[in-house]
Design a protein around this motif. Structure first.
Motif, PDB file in Angstrom:
ATOM      1  N   GLU A  31       0.833  -1.223   0.000  1.00  0.00           N
ATOM      2  CA  GLU A  31       0.000   0.000   0.000  1.00  0.00           C
ATOM      3  C   GLU A  31       0.855   1.255   0.000  1.00  0.00           C
ATOM      4  N   SER A  32       2.038   1.178   0.611  1.00  0.00           N
ATOM      5  CA  SER A  32       2.941   2.347   0.663  1.00  0.00           C
ATOM      6  C   SER A  32       3.564   2.645  -0.696  1.00  0.00           C
ATOM      7  N   GLY A  33       3.423   1.716  -1.629  1.00  0.00           N
ATOM      8  CA  GLY A  33       4.042   1.880  -2.951  1.00  0.00           C
ATOM      9  C   GLY A  33       5.352   1.118  -3.071  1.00  0.00           C
ATOM     10  N   ILE A  34       5.862   0.598  -1.951  1.00  0.00           N
ATOM     11  CA  ILE A  34       7.113  -0.187  -1.992  1.00  0.00           C
ATOM     12  C   ILE A  34       6.878  -1.466  -2.783  1.00  0.00           C
ATOM     13  N   LYS A  35       7.874  -1.807  -3.620  1.00  0.00           N
ATOM     14  CA  LYS A  35       7.763  -3.013  -4.453  1.00  0.00           C
ATOM     15  C   LYS A  35       8.963  -3.914  -4.197  1.00  0.00           C
ATOM     16  N   ALA A  36       8.759  -5.224  -4.319  1.00  0.00           N
ATOM     17  CA  ALA A  36       9.874  -6.174  -4.228  1.00  0.00           C
ATOM     18  C   ALA A  36       9.525  -7.399  -5.063  1.00  0.00           C
ATOM     19  N   THR A  37      10.576  -8.084  -5.528  1.00  0.00           N
ATOM     20  CA  THR A  37      10.339  -9.273  -6.347  1.00  0.00           C
ATOM     21  C   THR A  37      10.956 -10.519  -5.721  1.00  0.00           C
ATOM     22  N   GLY A  38      10.425 -11.663  -6.109  1.00  0.00           N
ATOM     23  CA  GLY A  38      10.997 -12.958  -5.714  1.00  0.00           C
ATOM     24  C   GLY A  38      11.004 -13.850  -6.941  1.00  0.00           C
ATOM     25  N   ASP A  39      12.100 -14.619  -7.135  1.00  0.00           N
ATOM     26  CA  ASP A  39      12.217 -15.480  -8.317  1.00  0.00           C
ATOM     27  C   ASP A  39      12.167 -16.958  -7.921  1.00  0.00           C
ATOM     28  N   ALA A  40      11.574 -17.773  -8.778  1.00  0.00           N
ATOM     29  CA  ALA A  40      11.593 -19.228  -8.571  1.00  0.00           C
ATOM     30  C   ALA A  40      12.757 -19.827  -9.362  1.00  0.00           C
ATOM     31  N   PRO A  41      13.687 -20.522  -8.661  1.00  0.00           N
ATOM     32  CA  PRO A  41      14.721 -21.243  -9.407  1.00  0.00           C
ATOM     33  C   PRO A  41      14.147 -22.573  -9.896  1.00  0.00           C
ATOM     34  N   SER A  42      14.957 -23.371 -10.581  1.00  0.00           N
ATOM     35  CA  SER A  42      14.425 -24.626 -11.114  1.00  0.00           C
ATOM     36  C   SER A  42      15.517 -25.694 -11.159  1.00  0.00           C
ATOM     37  N   GLY A  43      15.197 -26.881 -10.621  1.00  0.00           N
ATOM     38  CA  GLY A  43      16.194 -27.957 -10.578  1.00  0.00           C
ATOM     39  C   GLY A  43      16.153 -28.839 -11.816  1.00  0.00           C
ATOM     40  N   ALA A  44      17.254 -29.578 -12.035  1.00  0.00           N
ATOM     41  CA  ALA A  44      17.289 -30.603 -13.093  1.00  0.00           C
ATOM     42  C   ALA A  44      17.262 -31.993 -12.457  1.00  0.00           C
ATOM     43  N   SER A  45      18.048 -32.163 -11.398  1.00  0.00           N
ATOM     44  CA  SER A  45      18.066 -33.468 -10.716  1.00  0.00           C
ATOM     45  C   SER A  45      17.160 -33.356  -9.494  1.00  0.00           C
ATOM     46  N   LYS A  46      15.874 -33.469  -9.760  1.00  0.00           N
ATOM     47  CA  LYS A  46      14.899 -33.219  -8.694  1.00  0.00           C
ATOM     48  C   LYS A  46      14.591 -34.470  -7.891  1.00  0.00           C
ATOM     49  N   GLY A  47      14.250 -34.282  -6.624  1.00  0.00           N
ATOM     50  CA  GLY A  47      13.734 -35.390  -5.825  1.00  0.00           C
ATOM     51  C   GLY A  47      12.289 -35.632  -6.217  1.00  0.00           C
ATOM     52  N   THR A  48      11.863 -36.880  -6.183  1.00  0.00           N
ATOM     53  CA  THR A  48      10.482 -37.146  -6.637  1.00  0.00           C
ATOM     54  C   THR A  48       9.449 -36.612  -5.650  1.00  0.00           C
ATOM     55  N   ARG A  49       9.863 -36.350  -4.402  1.00  0.00           N
ATOM     56  CA  ARG A  49       8.888 -35.862  -3.413  1.00  0.00           C
ATOM     57  C   ARG A  49       8.882 -34.339  -3.288  1.00  0.00           C
ATOM     58  N   GLU A  50       9.576 -33.663  -4.189  1.00  0.00           N
ATOM     59  CA  GLU A  50       9.580 -32.194  -4.145  1.00  0.00           C
ATOM     60  C   GLU A  50       8.200 -31.621  -4.434  1.00  0.00           C
ATOM     61  N   ALA A  51       7.961 -30.414  -3.924  1.00  0.00           N
ATOM     62  CA  ALA A  51       6.764 -29.679  -4.331  1.00  0.00           C
ATOM     63  C   ALA A  51       6.828 -29.459  -5.845  1.00  0.00           C
ATOM     64  N   VAL A  52       5.652 -29.405  -6.431  1.00  0.00           N
ATOM     65  CA  VAL A  52       5.562 -29.427  -7.894  1.00  0.00           C
ATOM     66  C   VAL A  52       5.713 -28.036  -8.510  1.00  0.00           C
ATOM     67  N   GLU A  53       6.560 -27.981  -9.524  1.00  0.00           N
ATOM     68  CA  GLU A  53       6.702 -26.747 -10.315  1.00  0.00           C
ATOM     69  C   GLU A  53       5.710 -26.855 -11.477  1.00  0.00           C
ATOM     70  N   ILE A  54       4.837 -25.869 -11.640  1.00  0.00           N
ATOM     71  CA  ILE A  54       3.878 -25.937 -12.753  1.00  0.00           C
ATOM     72  C   ILE A  54       4.520 -25.384 -14.024  1.00  0.00           C
ATOM     73  N   ARG A  55       4.533 -26.215 -15.028  1.00  0.00           N
ATOM     74  CA  ARG A  55       5.108 -25.830 -16.324  1.00  0.00           C
ATOM     75  C   ARG A  55       4.170 -26.327 -17.415  1.00  0.00           C
ATOM     76  N   ASP A  56       3.866 -25.480 -18.367  1.00  0.00           N
ATOM     77  CA  ASP A  56       2.973 -25.878 -19.455  1.00  0.00           C
ATOM     78  C   ASP A  56       3.724 -26.800 -20.408  1.00  0.00           C
ATOM     79  N   PRO A  57       2.998 -27.579 -21.232  1.00  0.00           N
ATOM     80  CA  PRO A  57       3.667 -28.531 -22.138  1.00  0.00           C
ATOM     81  C   PRO A  57       4.705 -27.855 -23.036  1.00  0.00           C
TER      82      PRO A  57
END
Ligand SMILES: C=C(OP(=O)(O)O)C(=O)O
Ligand SMILES: [Mg+2]
Length: 416
Positions: A31-57
């Motif tokens: 509300e004050s006008g302050i802005k900030a960003t956050g980025d999602a990184p992405s793994g290649a050798s992922k664990g199968t129990r990781e939270a899911v990254e949504i990616r379109d086909p």
């Protein structure tokens, strides 16, 4: 009640990561006008129990952007950005799945990080003090992956990461400069032996020479340490990422141009620990074989056996590891679980149980230095963020240099 710290809106933006793949940036406006960003990184050798990254086909992250723009933003508008756990829990509830499959962990982690950064900015405090309180804070020991194999490189090495661990230094800056000396010596060694064309870089900025045998890579790294005059000050680590060379059907490991049973792989690691200054070993076995982690840790007590794919930053799996005394170390990757609140809970549980923590990047990264603040703020023992050579890795190292210079925090060094 609305105030300057309240979230006015959250916007999802498609950016690219260090592999050139689309990824998510969340932009929070207060509300004050302050802005900030956050980025999602992405793994290649992922664990199968990781939270899911949504990616379109087609590889885009449109679906995750829609999660932010049409679900998360309306739900979190008006929430006080200083109430991180409230905001994160709202996203967890809104998602409603075990693994963030509905909203996408790439949508939730980018938002979660952006909220924390916005709150810190609005309070005019450093991100690391906002996350971790007033202190005391220490500078973590970096784990630098200077020779790449596995899914991060084009060579035949099955071990994914050959890491140097600069412990014998009084400051982070000295530790980093010592590590860079080893990295450059390694490049020269490879140039002499194979030709300059073989100093191509892998995904995490380490070189990826045309090797296929683990010991050849270890010999190169150890020689580089010795030739740089760093023996005794810089140790060796490895991330095997063993799920990626495990043949599930045959229940064997395919490594070094041969096959090894679990027992043979165990003996192999014990032998390496006796012959090299090995202090760190991540994911030595496939992610479902926690008993072998535990057996190996019992055999090589001075090495920090560490779980990455084994735990996926999820306290449910860490608790099982603790019951078995499976590992002395844990990897902490915020996007494996999907919110900052859950990441902090995981790291604190490890710390309370004297398990060494390793705040870690992913192989697909952005230039955001956030995990440097996270590691310092939470007093992590280690930070793992690749070779000291490319912007998406140096942004983390440079942020720690800045913090060390400005706040004179003590480097953990040998007391990791
Ligand atoms: C950083 C790693 O790789 P990725 O991001 O590909 O999972 C790792 O396995 O520790
Ligand atoms: Mg790993």
């Amino acid at each position: 009640m609305l105030n300057g710290f309240s979230i006015a809106r959250i916007q999802g933006i498609e950016i690219i990561d260090s592999r050139g793949n689309p990824t998510v940036r969340a932009k929070v406006t207060l509300e004050s006008g302050i802005k900030a960003t956050g980025d999602a990184p992405s793994g290649a050798s992922k664990g199968t129990r990781e939270a899911v990254e949504i990616r379109d086909p087609n590889g885009s992250v449109r679906g995750a952007l829609n999660s932010i723009n049409y679900y998360i933003s309306p739900a979190l508008t008006g929430v006080d950005s200083r109430n991180q756990s409230y905001a994160d829990n709202m996203m967890i509830e809104l998602d409603g799945t075990e693994n963030k499959a509905r909203l996408g962990a790439n949508a939730t982690i980018s938002t979660s990080i952006a909220i924390a950064k916005a709150a810190a900015k609005a309070m005019d405090v450093e991100i690391f003090t906002y996350i971790g309180g007033a202190g005391p804070h220490y500078i973590p020991v970096p784990l630098l992956n200077i020779l790449n194999g596995g899914l991060h490189a084009g060579n035949m090495l099955k071990i994914q990461e050959f890491i140097i661990v600069p412990v014998g230094f009084d400051t982070f800056k000295e530790a980093l400069l010592g590590s860079i000396a080893v990295y450059k010596t390694l490049k020269n060694l490879v140039t002499e032996k194979y030709g300059k064309i073989y100093t191509a870089l892998g995904d995490e900025g380490g070189i990826s020479p045309p090797l296929s045998v683990t010991e050849d890579a270890l010999d190169l790294v150890y020689t580089a340490i010795k030739n740089s005059g760093m023996e005794g000050k810089i140790m060796i680590g490895m991330d095997a990422a063993a799920s990626d060379f495990y043949n599930e059907k045959k229940q064997i490991y395919e490594i070094d141009n041969v096959t090894k049973t679990t027992q043979q792989l165990m003996d192999f690691y014990v032998d390496l620990a006796n012959r090299y200054p090995l202090v760190y070993l991540e994911d030595p076995f496939e992610e479902n074989d926690i008993k072998s982690f535990s057996e190996l840790q019992g055999k090589i007590k001075d090495v920090i056996v560490t779980g990455d794919d084994l735990y996926t930053t999820n306290i449910k799996y860490l608790k099982r590891g603790m019951e078995l005394g499976a590992t002395k170390g844990v990897i902490v990757k915020p996007n494996q679980i999907g919110t900052l609140t859950e990441t902090i809970e995981f790291l604190n549980l490890a710390k309370e149980n004297s398990i060494k923590t390793v705040v870690s990047h992913r192989s697909g990264e952005t230039e955001d230095g956030f995990i440097a603040d996270l590691a310092v703020g939470l007093n992590s023992n280690f930070i793992k963020t690749g070779a000291p050579s490319r912007g998406e890795r140096t942004s983390k190292y440079n942020r720690i240099l800045e913090i060390e210079e400005e706040y004179s925090l003590k480097y953990r060094g040998n007391k990791y």
